[in-house]
Design a protein around this motif. Structure first.
Motif, PDB file in Angstrom:
ATOM      1  N   HIS A  22      -6.093 -17.372  12.449  1.00  0.00           N
ATOM      2  CA  HIS A  22      -7.126 -16.417  12.072  1.00  0.00           C
ATOM      3  C   HIS A  22      -7.049 -16.260  10.562  1.00  0.00           C
ATOM      4  O   HIS A  22      -6.109 -15.675  10.036  1.00  0.00           O
ATOM      5  N   TYR A  23      -8.037 -16.816   9.878  1.00  0.00           N
ATOM      6  CA  TYR A  23      -7.994 -16.857   8.425  1.00  0.00           C
ATOM      7  C   TYR A  23      -8.043 -15.470   7.817  1.00  0.00           C
ATOM      8  O   TYR A  23      -7.254 -15.121   6.948  1.00  0.00           O
ATOM      9  N   LEU A  41      -1.689 -22.954  28.203  1.00  0.00           N
ATOM     10  CA  LEU A  41      -2.926 -23.716  28.331  1.00  0.00           C
ATOM     11  C   LEU A  41      -4.129 -22.893  28.733  1.00  0.00           C
ATOM     12  O   LEU A  41      -5.238 -23.377  28.688  1.00  0.00           O
ATOM     13  N   CYS A  42      -3.911 -21.662  29.179  1.00  0.00           N
ATOM     14  CA  CYS A  42      -5.102 -20.939  29.634  1.00  0.00           C
ATOM     15  C   CYS A  42      -5.167 -19.529  29.090  1.00  0.00           C
ATOM     16  O   CYS A  42      -5.624 -18.637  29.769  1.00  0.00           O
ATOM     17  N   SER A  43      -4.694 -19.323  27.873  1.00  0.00           N
ATOM     18  CA  SER A  43      -4.819 -17.984  27.290  1.00  0.00           C
ATOM     19  C   SER A  43      -6.134 -17.863  26.563  1.00  0.00           C
ATOM     20  O   SER A  43      -6.656 -18.846  26.022  1.00  0.00           O
ATOM     21  N   LEU A  44      -6.659 -16.635  26.513  1.00  0.00           N
ATOM     22  CA  LEU A  44      -7.883 -16.399  25.763  1.00  0.00           C
ATOM     23  C   LEU A  44      -7.491 -15.805  24.420  1.00  0.00           C
ATOM     24  O   LEU A  44      -6.929 -14.721  24.365  1.00  0.00           O
ATOM     25  N   LEU A  45      -7.739 -16.553  23.348  1.00  0.00           N
ATOM     26  CA  LEU A  45      -7.343 -16.090  22.024  1.00  0.00           C
ATOM     27  C   LEU A  45      -8.570 -15.993  21.134  1.00  0.00           C
ATOM     28  O   LEU A  45      -9.674 -16.376  21.528  1.00  0.00           O
ATOM     29  N   ARG A  46      -8.321 -15.504  19.921  1.00  0.00           N
ATOM     30  CA  ARG A  46      -9.442 -15.365  18.979  1.00  0.00           C
ATOM     31  C   ARG A  46      -9.042 -16.044  17.684  1.00  0.00           C
ATOM     32  O   ARG A  46      -7.943 -15.842  17.179  1.00  0.00           O
ATOM     33  N   ARG A  47      -9.943 -16.830  17.140  1.00  0.00           N
ATOM     34  CA  ARG A  47      -9.595 -17.529  15.914  1.00  0.00           C
ATOM     35  C   ARG A  47     -10.683 -17.323  14.880  1.00  0.00           C
ATOM     36  O   ARG A  47     -11.820 -16.991  15.193  1.00  0.00           O
ATOM     37  N   GLN A  94     -17.985 -16.386  11.554  1.00  0.00           N
ATOM     38  CA  GLN A  94     -17.557 -15.395  12.522  1.00  0.00           C
ATOM     39  C   GLN A  94     -16.290 -15.844  13.206  1.00  0.00           C
ATOM     40  O   GLN A  94     -16.075 -17.026  13.405  1.00  0.00           O
ATOM     41  N   ALA A  95     -15.481 -14.872  13.612  1.00  0.00           N
ATOM     42  CA  ALA A  95     -14.337 -15.234  14.455  1.00  0.00           C
ATOM     43  C   ALA A  95     -14.863 -15.477  15.865  1.00  0.00           C
ATOM     44  O   ALA A  95     -15.858 -14.885  16.275  1.00  0.00           O
TER      45      ALA A  95
END
Lengths: 241, 286, 950
Positions: C784-785, C703-709, C768-769
């Motif tokens: 992540h496309y 629930l508290c991870s920092l991800l990039r999409r 942008q991601a």
């Protein structure tokens, strides 16, 4: 929202270690065996004690100690929103249980077997810290009723907002969502009889906050003692000695 | 409840017959009345009344609501009484339900008048904001803190005091609202409408013990009553409601007599109450 | 000490609730003057020798904040009631005044007058809130005067006439801001003063608005109550105004109630709203809805033409296009977008803007007040009228101006000058403008931040080595590959192969052959979190900055230089701390297991991409480092192949590199960035590490991870690409990323550059991601496309990105090495951190691009050039070309502005061509043309790059 501004003042102008104004009065309900009004800031509570008297419900009678019963109810107009159901809802039942257990720990119940002590607590105005005010009022009422106790029970709440431990939260600070620690102690014996907390708090900070609440309880105990002394003096005076 | 021995019972009844009650009063005199207003600052109006050992608190809260379809030009008032268990151990849990309901109904009868709204002691038409759409709902709550007889009188007095202490905020209706929707209202912080309580009646309870009736019975005396009649009378001397309690039947002429006695007593009571309320308000202001 | 006062307040929320608050009055609030005999002066903030103490009222703070920030104004008492009122009205001004008060260098003292026993003011019947607050301010000023006695003069500064009059009646000295500043005899301060708007000034005091200009230009804004009721009833719609960057008279309001965007055309419809304001819009009647005109390049009202820009690399930066219908220019009522006009502004978004003054003739005589028009660099902002005494000084400078008001009679808003940056055209000034525009903090690190650094010179101590979770890997042969001249080395690599188990021990083999059982590849990332601890000033500063910003000639660091270039940087031949990812792979680069650990390493070599590539290519070299390079390369190639099979997109970017003269710092040469195998090798391992770490942290902290999409592009976004593809006869399958990747691979034309061009066009359509907190979205949205992976995060560059620092902390907590800091439990705060990172990342990118554009301009200033270009977009009066050699894009006009609409050329939408009326000439999309590039100055001090057809 800022609960402690950079000048060190809280929403109502107190400093983090300060309690609200306390006021207590003994003998509010003349019909009861003992009664008291206790005010912490805007939280106003009446407690009345009936007993020791004969047990009403034979099946509950205990042969070696007194039966302590407690009921907590809030008046319709006590909160900002009008409450529909003053008694019987879950919160009231829970607090009744809590007060009962706390007071039972300090009353010398073995001195009054086969009898019943009823403590009724009525909240007239609620502004945070009702639990503590109820316990303090009940202590006073029990003392007024002359029921033998091990020690006074005093209670105070403390919280942790904006990284500062705060003593005696009012309603605004309570609803901020930060942790709320309620502590009840026997001041002379230095024992904890009630400890409740909600929300999350790191363990190392819990100690600080509990310590703060305990000190608040001790201050209240001093005040209660003064009130009782004053009351006794009055009684003596009226008796004419 | 009090348990009285036979001797005590005779004493009470005899005393009443001789116009000398247990605490030294005459049959038609009240115990000292103390009124304090503004005890619940959160409410729009509140009062605490203490008659002897009976203590009650009344509070008035005003909320915006929609008027009923049958009376679109009147606001709504509802009265609810609660008996705190601090007053009597027997009031614990649901024990006081019957008494609370009884008192609530009696007060509603006395103060609110008929279903059509006519003859109400409280003038509901001053509560309307926008006809048919917005009105003030008054919620009157009473709490019996300590009970030593004569609850109804005390509650009536407390409600009257609370109403005179009530300030209803002035509302401004936003312009340009369409006809079928709820218009926006702005509630002013400052200005208040003082409620007009000259028409609010007081309640006088006459308790019949033996052959005589007494006013303002203590709970001991109430335990000896055969029947009691509560009459609400307003300043003009009009009767606004009658409630009879107690098991014994009453001769109709007795009731009429009671009513006239009540009228007499009520004048004193109203004056006493008004002066108490005025001094309480003055104290509050200072 | 305590005194209790109750006062009820009312709040609305459907019901009317009376709220009761306690209000304690104290007597331990101190006046803050060090010479005061009564109060405890330990916390005194005012200066010792103050002769005048100023007490400011709310409007002065709100309007004249720039004046207060000037160090000339000191010894000011700010009352807590003033602070509260400012906070309610304008949060950014509140933050600024708080910053001044907290700054220990300035002599500003905050006095809590609301809680002081003597200065508390009770509400009186019939008094408005403002009156009561004004009374409180006066009482406080009076108290100060009495308290400090004759030692100092207490002056109440207010512009409110009523307040001033009452103050004089009560015996308090009061002055307006103007008179006070005039008395200070500092003409430069006078410029910072804000003139009151004509609405709250008496008629006699209005100066210089000539009668002819007093006609009303804009319609009145509706009052707030009408707006709220209108919103309720649905006649007005609320939304944020976004002005078209390329045409400032066109704006869009995204409205939820309509579900579509409302277009606002024209100055009068925009009714004094700025970009970023929250506005209330009323729809125009349907017959006034303009149909989409095929967009021409120039804007209305004689404003500037389009500029030459760096080729955009994502949809966020590219000019906005309204999707056009396929049919040819017919007017369909249904195809119109709703148009509206603005009737009121709900929340203003004014702040300071960079730019310069419009050239104008000098007024006769100097030293007088002159009116000038300020033109902001950001085209979305209208011109601002300011008054200044130093006109001749400012004409050729870049300045900062802030907006005060815009009334109905004035064509332009009024503002005031804040400060000068430097001369126009001067490279450093322009760079600073770029930084200011993009909200990049380039100030040196404060002493509190520098105090958090470890004592220098730093080296690995035995204490570091003895920590159980840190593995000693100094014996491994580790190397790093980075751009040339790179000093902040984030990452290092290592690889070795395991022979089959017949042999004891591990062997270093020269090639990863099929007989090998497995290969270990290691990736080491600088262990920044060992030096940056949560909650320290260093961490707070890095969190605010978010990322390092790379301009052409300099780098704005996120962390102080000693950390970035020395202590954390994995330089060669020194022992350094690292956070490592250890993969066990098959020779086919399938990952068998992943392990993470903290370690100590000693890098053997710090290579540049060119060096690494040269080593790999030189078949004579067989030394261990080269062998490792080749092994890693072969693994990387296999990983890349697998990624492409899964559907990863290889998009082309048009990055250019500058060669800078070491002395003058002018650009010497400009060229496209070369991508070599070595670049791709490092990239593969970085990507693999990021994916692995993302999986690990998500497992522990769902629930508290920092991800990039990277959100999948919508059909609408891909529209321009598909249109171009259709015009040149190419069929692109955009159903999935794999399909698109395959189609792009097959898009081969006659000339070799065609494929790259198509890829460049495809890149433009992507969004942008972004960073996000995993608790805010559902797992399918984590995708992540572009990289075709379901999970991604940033782990590999903690020296220059704060997101990586956060991920390091998450990973360390997930491995049990350290505790997770408390901020992660506050989801709202995490989301705001992620938003800030996205904001900073975007700004850093824009700043980088702006810097490149600036240097491009400087480069071409002395070198007019002829070169080849490709047409990428057709417009009604010309087309846009992309210049591959320099990576820039700009307009080429076929008709000049004067001839606009003359009809000599017409556009064929279907074939994407622009043809001459008589049919002799036509230009189609993706066609090669020859152009001439030159820097011209159509207006003095405003150079621009111009492209013309040869």
């Amino acid at each position: 929202m800022e609960y402690v501004n950079p000048e060190g003042l809280r929403v109502d102008g107190r400093r983090p270690m300060e309690m609200r104004q306390i006021r207590a009065e003994i003998g509010a309900v003349s019909k009861a065996d003992g009664s008291a009004i206790f005010e912490m800031g805007n939280t106003k509570v009446i407690a009345a004690v009936y007993g020791p008297r004969e047990v009403q419900n034979r099946s509950q009678q205990m042969s070696d100690q007194a039966l302590v019963r407690c009921e907590y109810s809030m008046a319709n107009f006590s909160t900002g929103d009008r409450m529909r159901k003053p008694k019987g809802d879950r919160r009231s039942t829970e607090i009744s249980l809590v007060i009962r257990q706390t007071m039972e720990a300090c009353i010398l119940t073995h001195l009054m077997p086969r009898s019943q002590i009823d403590i009724y607590v009525q909240v007239l105005q609620a502004d945070g810290g009702t639990r503590s005010a109820c316990i303090n009022a009940a202590t006073l009422a029990l003392a007024d009723a002359g029921i033998p106790m091990r020690d006074l029970v005093t209670s105070c709440s403390a919280g942790y907002l904006n990284s500062t431990p705060l003593l005696d939260l009012n309603y605004v600070e309570d609803s901020a969502g930060g942790p709320d620690v309620t502590v009840g102690i026997l001041p002379k014996l230095d024992k904890v009889t009630l400890l409740q907390m909600d929300s999350k708090l790191p363990v190392d900070i819990l100690e600080n906050v509990m310590q703060l609440a305990t000190e608040g309880c001790k201050a209240i105990a001093n005040y209660i003692r003064e009130i009782l002394l004053e009351n006794t003096k009055q009684l003596e005076y009226r008796r004419g000695s | 409840m009090v348990g009285l021995s036979l001797g005590e019972q005779f004493f009470i009844q005899g005393g009443i017959a001789q116009d000398l009650r247990c605490d030294g009063r005459k049959r038609l005199s009240y115990r000292p009345i103390y009124v304090q207003t503004g005890v619940i600052p959160q409410a729009n109006g509140s009062a605490k009344v203490r008659i002897g050992d009976t203590e009650v608190i009344a509070s008035v809260k005003a909320e915006l609501g929609k008027p009923s379809l049958m009376q679109p030009d009147k606001g709504k008032v509802s009265i609810h009484i609660d008996c705190s268990s601090t007053a009597e151990p027997a009031f614990e849990g649901r024990g006081a339900d019957w008494l609370s309901a009884d008192l609530s109904n009696a007060l509603q009868r006395c103060l609110l008048g008929a279903k059509s709204g006519a003859g109400a002691g409280i003038d509901c038409s001053s509560l309307v904001v926008v006809q048919g759409k917005i009105c003030w709902d008054l919620y009157i709550d009473g709490l019996v803190v300590s009970s030593d007889g004569n609850l109804l009188d005390a509650l009536g007095a407390a409600i009257k005091a609370a109403l005179s202490n009530t300030g209803i905020p002035k509302v401004q209706i936003a312009a340009g609202a369409s006809s079928d929707e709820k218009p926006e209202v702005e509630v002013s912080d400052e200005e208040f409408l003082q409620f007009d309580t000259s028409g609010v009646p007081v309640i006088v309870t006459l308790t019949k013990v033996g052959k005589h009736y007494i006013v303002d019975a203590t709970s001991e005396e109430e335990s000896q009553m055969s029947s009691a009649v509560s009459i609400s009378i307003n300043r003009q001397g009009y009767i606004c409601g009658v409630t009879k309690r107690g098991g014994m039947g009453l001769d109709p002429s007795v009731i009429l007599d009671m009513v006239s006695v009540a009228k007499l007593v009520s004048e004193q009571l109203i004056n006493k109450l008004d002066s108490e309320i005025a001094s309480a308000e003055a104290e509050d202001e200072s | 000490m305590l005194h209790n006062k109750l006062f009820p307040k009312k709040t609305r929320g459907g019901k009317i609730i009376r709220q009761l608050r306690e209000h304690y009055l104290r007597d331990d609030i101190y006046c803050g003057a060090p010479f005061c005999t009564v109060c405890d002066s330990s916390g005194a903030r005012l200066s010792e020798s103050a002769s005048t103490i100023l007490v400011v009222d709310t409007n002065v703070v709100l309007n004249q904040i720039d004046l207060l920030e000037n160090p000339a104004i000191d010894d000011v008492v700010v009352l807590s009631i003033v602070l509260e009122e400012v906070k309610n009205k304008n949060l950014s001004v509140y933050n600024r005044i708080r910053a001044i008060c907290d700054n220990s260098m300035r002599k500003f003292c905050v006095f809590s007058n609301e809680y002081h026993r003597d200065t508390y003011v009770k509400d009186m019947r019939g008094e408005t809130k403002n009156d009561r607050n004004d009374r409180a301010i006066r009482v406080a000023a009076q108290w100060y005067q009495k308290h400090l006695g004759g030692a100092v003069k207490v002056l109440l500064i207010t512009n409110d006439k009523e307040n001033k009059r009452k103050a004089s009646e009560e015996g308090i000295c009061a002055e307006t801001v103007e008179s006070y500043v005039k008395s200070l005899d500092r003409p430069d301060l006078l410029d910072l003063l804000v003139r009151p708007s004509s609405e709250d000034v008496d008629m006699e005091e209005v100066e210089d608005l000539r009668p002819s200009k007093r006609k009303v230009i804009y319609s009145e804004h509706k009052p707030m109550s009408e707006i709220t009721s209108g919103l309720h009833r649905g006649i007005y719609h609320q939304g944020k105004l976004r002005v078209n960057r390329y045409n400032p008279f066109e704006a869009y309001v995204g409205s939820e109630s309509i579900g579509d965007e409302i277009i606002i055309y024209g100055r009068s419809n925009m009714n004094r709203a700025f970009d970023g304001d929250i506005v209330a819009v009323e729809l125009l009647p349907q017959d006034q809805w303009k149909e989409e005109k095929s967009l021409s390049i120039a804007g209305e009202d004689g404003d500037e033409d389009e500029d030459v820009h760096l080729a955009p690399n994502s949809a966020d930066v590219a000019p906005r296009t309204i999707p056009q219908q396929c049919s040819t220019g017919e007017v369909n009522a249904g195809s119109c977008r709703p148009c509206g006009c603005i009737v009121g502004i709900i929340k203003r978004n004014w702040h300071s803007y960079c730019g310069s003054l419009e050239p104008m003739p000098m007024p006769g005589g100097s030293g007088g007040v002159a009116h000038a028009l300020f033109v902001s660099k950001d085209r979305r902002i209208p011109k601002i009228r300011i008054q200044t005494r130093q006109l001749e000084n400012l004409l050729d400078k870049r300045i900062i101006v802030s907006v005060d008001s815009w009334d109905r009679q004035s064509r332009y808003p009024s503002g005031h000058y804040v400060r000068t940056i430097g001369e126009i055209g001067d490279r450093d000034t322009e760079s600073e403008v770029v930084l200011i525009e993009n909200d990049i903090n380039s100030r040196p690190f404060s002493s509190q931040v520098l105090a958090c650094l470890p004592p220098l010179p730093w080296s690995v101590t035995s204490e570091d080595l003895s920590i159980p979770f840190r593995q000693d890997l100094r014996h491994l042969r580790v190397f790093s590959v980075d751009p040339p001249g790179c000093k902040d080395i984030d990452d290092a690599l290592h690889c070795y192969a395991l022979r089959s188990i017949y042999f004891l021990g591990y062997y270093f083999v020269s090639n990863i052959s099929p007989s090998c059982r497995a290969a270990y590849s290691h990736l080491y990332i600088a262990d920044v979190t060992n030096f940056v601890f949560p909650g320290t000033p260093l961490d707070d500063e890095a969190s605010q900055r978010g990322t390092s910003v790379y301009l052409v000639e300099r780098r704005i660091d996120m962390l102080p230089k000693p950390l970035t270039e020395d202590v954390c940087s994995l330089r060669s031949d020194v022992e350094r701390l690292a956070f490592s990812v250890i993969w066990e792979m098959t020779p086919e680069a399938d990952i068998i297991s992943t392990r993470y650990t903290k370690s100590v390493i000693k890098s053997a070599a710090a290579l540049s991409y060119v060096e690494a590539q040269a080593r790999m290519d030189d078949s004579r070299l067989m030394d261990p480092v080269t062998t490792d390079l080749r092994n890693m390369n072969s693994l990387a190639k296999k990983m890349r192949l697998r990624r492409i099979e899964r559907g990863a997109l290889t998009l082309a970017s048009a990055e250019v590199k500058f060669q800078i003269d070491t002395e003058t710092h002018d650009p010497l040469d400009i060229g496209m960035y070369q991508i070599r195998e070595a670049n791709q090798m490092v990239e593969e391992f970085m990507l693999a590490a990021n994916v692995s770490v993302a999986q690990q942290i998500l497992k522990s902290f769902p629930l508290c991870s920092l991800l990039r999409r990277h959100p999948t592009p919508t059909r609408e976004m891909l529209e321009p690409l598909l249109r171009v593809a259709a015009a040149v006869g190419l069929n692109l399958d955009v159903s999935s990323s794999k399909a698109l990747a395959d189609s792009l691979d097959h898009a081969v034309g006659d000339d070799p550059y065609f494929n790259k061009l198509i890829r460049i066009l495809a890149t433009r359509c992507m969004s942008q991601a972004v960073y996000f907190c995993s608790g805010d979205l559902s797992p399918p949205e984590y995708q992540h496309y572009g990289l075709a992976t379901p999970l991604y995060t940033h782990f590999t560059s903690p020296i220059r990105r704060y997101a990586d620092v956060i991920v390091h902390r998450l990973l360390a907590a997930s491995l049990g090495i350290s505790k997770l800091p408390p901020v992660f439990q506050d989801r709202l705060q995490l989301t705001s951190i992620a938003d800030n990172l996205n904001y900073r990342h975007r700004n850093a990118q824009m700043a980088g691009r702006a810097s490149v554009e600036l240097h491009t301009l400087i480069y071409f200033r002395k070198r007019p050039t002829d070169t080849e270009a490709r047409i990428v977009k057709i417009r009604s009066n010309g087309f846009f070309v992309f210049v591959p050699k320099y990576g820039i894009e700009g307009p080429v006009y076929l008709t000049t502005r004067a001839e606009k609409g003359s009809g000599e050329w017409y556009v064929d939408e279907q074939e994407q061509k622009i043809k001459k009326m008589d049919g002799s000439l036509s230009y189609s999309i993706l066609q090669t043309v020859q152009i001439h590039m030159e820097v011209v100055e159509p207006q003095p001090n405003r150079p621009k790059l111009q492209l013309t057809l040869i």
